[in-house]
Design a protein around this motif. Sequence first.
Motif, short mmCIF file in Angstrom:
data_model
loop_
_atom_site.label_atom_id
_atom_site.label_comp_id
_atom_site.label_asym_id
_atom_site.label_seq_id
_atom_site.Cartn_x
_atom_site.Cartn_y
_atom_site.Cartn_z
N THR A 25 0.85 -1.18 0.00
CA THR A 25 0.00 0.00 0.00
C THR A 25 0.89 1.23 0.00
N PRO A 26 0.73 2.14 -0.98
CA PRO A 26 1.59 3.33 -0.99
C PRO A 26 1.43 4.12 0.31
N LEU A 27 2.49 4.81 0.68
CA LEU A 27 2.47 5.58 1.90
C LEU A 27 1.47 6.72 1.77
N LEU A 28 0.45 6.71 2.62
CA LEU A 28 -0.62 7.69 2.53
C LEU A 28 -0.30 8.94 3.32
N LEU A 29 -0.78 10.05 2.82
CA LEU A 29 -0.61 11.32 3.53
C LEU A 29 -1.93 12.05 3.47
N THR A 30 -2.71 11.99 4.54
CA THR A 30 -4.00 12.67 4.56
C THR A 30 -3.97 13.91 5.44
N ASP A 31 -2.93 14.05 6.25
CA ASP A 31 -2.81 15.21 7.12
C ASP A 31 -1.36 15.67 7.08
N GLN A 43 0.52 2.47 8.36
CA GLN A 43 0.91 1.61 7.25
C GLN A 43 1.20 0.18 7.72
N GLN A 44 1.80 0.03 8.89
CA GLN A 44 2.07 -1.30 9.42
C GLN A 44 0.77 -2.05 9.68
N HIS A 45 -0.24 -1.35 10.19
CA HIS A 45 -1.53 -1.98 10.45
C HIS A 45 -2.19 -2.42 9.15
N GLU A 49 -2.92 -6.47 7.85
CA GLU A 49 -4.22 -6.99 7.43
C GLU A 49 -4.16 -7.50 6.00
N ALA A 50 -3.50 -6.75 5.13
CA ALA A 50 -3.41 -7.15 3.72
C ALA A 50 -2.63 -8.45 3.57
N ARG A 51 -1.56 -8.58 4.34
CA ARG A 51 -0.73 -9.78 4.22
C ARG A 51 -1.47 -11.01 4.73
#
Length: 490
Positions: A25-31, A43-45, A49-51
Amino acid sequence: MRSWSRRQHDCPCGWRPRFDATQLTPLLLTDPIRSRDEIRAEQQHVRAEARAAQERTRTEALTELGLTAADAALFTVIYYGFTIPPSDLPGVARREDYNPSGAVTEAECRSALTDCLVRGWLQVIDEPARRRIASELRRGGVLGPVYGLPDAGGVDFTDSGAGLWRRLTERCWPAKGFSNYTDVVHEKTARYFRTEMAAVAAIEEIRGADDVVAVTGPTALGPWRAQWWRRFPEGYRIDIEERRQWQGGSSGGGETCYFDRSAQRADPNRLQHVLDRHNVTLAEWLLLQSMESGCFRDSAANLARDAAESGNRYLGVTISDEQCREGLEACLRYGWLRATDQRATAEVHTLLDADPAHLALPRTAENRPQECCYTFDPTRPGKLIPKPFPATYWLGKIDFSPAGATLYRTISAEWLGLDWEDALRVSRGYQWEEHCYCVAEEGFEGVTEEHVAKGSRVLARRVVPIGPWCARWWDRFPTGLRFELELGEP
């Protein structure tokens, strides 16, 4: 030491990134004011879940196709572009990078390799095989392979094995979208040296390379810096222009600063004598030495582990992660290392602004890696767009203090000699052209924006329709598009 060929995903500092069979999952930046730790924790969480879901799907797919986890680990290594001799492949395939469950042993991979060779899923490439593959591609008018032909002596797929891999990936990633494959075809690079003699010697060596079309220099620089803490009173620059094709590469450009440690006279006993004179422990020294690399410095645990591994790799000494963690704590306590904060950042910028010395690697000197993150596109639900990292993201990384940098360079000079930094390899790619291949134009979505977010300047771009092509010799497509992108420094 064996040298394994790799066609993609190279990292300038020498560290190889972890790969696994899950979609990252690309590193998200919402804030924009979120801390780096908060971003990492989220991202670790998401990744965990994805793995877990991916592992369930993967297990079911392996059972349906009659494959073992060890078979899949071997296949995954080959897919990622390694060309590895059969004697070494099982040891690589057993790593968690290539089997997410971590339940495959080297012995199981060795047994699986024998079975895969017997079943005709894998083959050991020799020169007749290379010629046969090249001839087959020419007869079919197939462009590529983007990542080049496999090297002789390494293990690769057969047609049958490649078919199994495709079925496995289709089962595990039914909606993975369009992938693009990058080939850097033209690049201009500046390299930097402490002495004119070293620059001239490099020119003579480089001129014999197949891909080099021009070399100019050396040009005198006067005072210059590689990192913010490494200043030289004089230096020389040479410029290299290369043209190549079908060698792959994740991207051109970028800054590189690393040591060719094979050129150093690394005597561990002499090092210990020098450390004793300065009242520095081996663990503390390994932590100071780790600052040469831009990798692992965002995590104390990762930094300690890398320092411990470097002790064995470069000095042949065994030291534990725990000892290196204690060494890191000591270096921080003595003020040799520090966690980067606003004050330290301002101190570095003030130092650089007040000094007319040439910055060979501006991003490296200012601790601004050429990276980006992703945020959701407000106009297209579910779509991600690349964005530059906020300035605060890089706070918290471990770095030298001025005193620590001076201590490190002093000890190194006493240990390795006054010319020890001649082994430093400093280069900056400042203009390049890359060709991205895909079966549909949707696969190029975000490519240009990602380069811009990383700080590159777009000089030209065009999309060209093409006929048959292949990413690897066994990964073929009947038609496609080539996205030609010319880029440079800002």
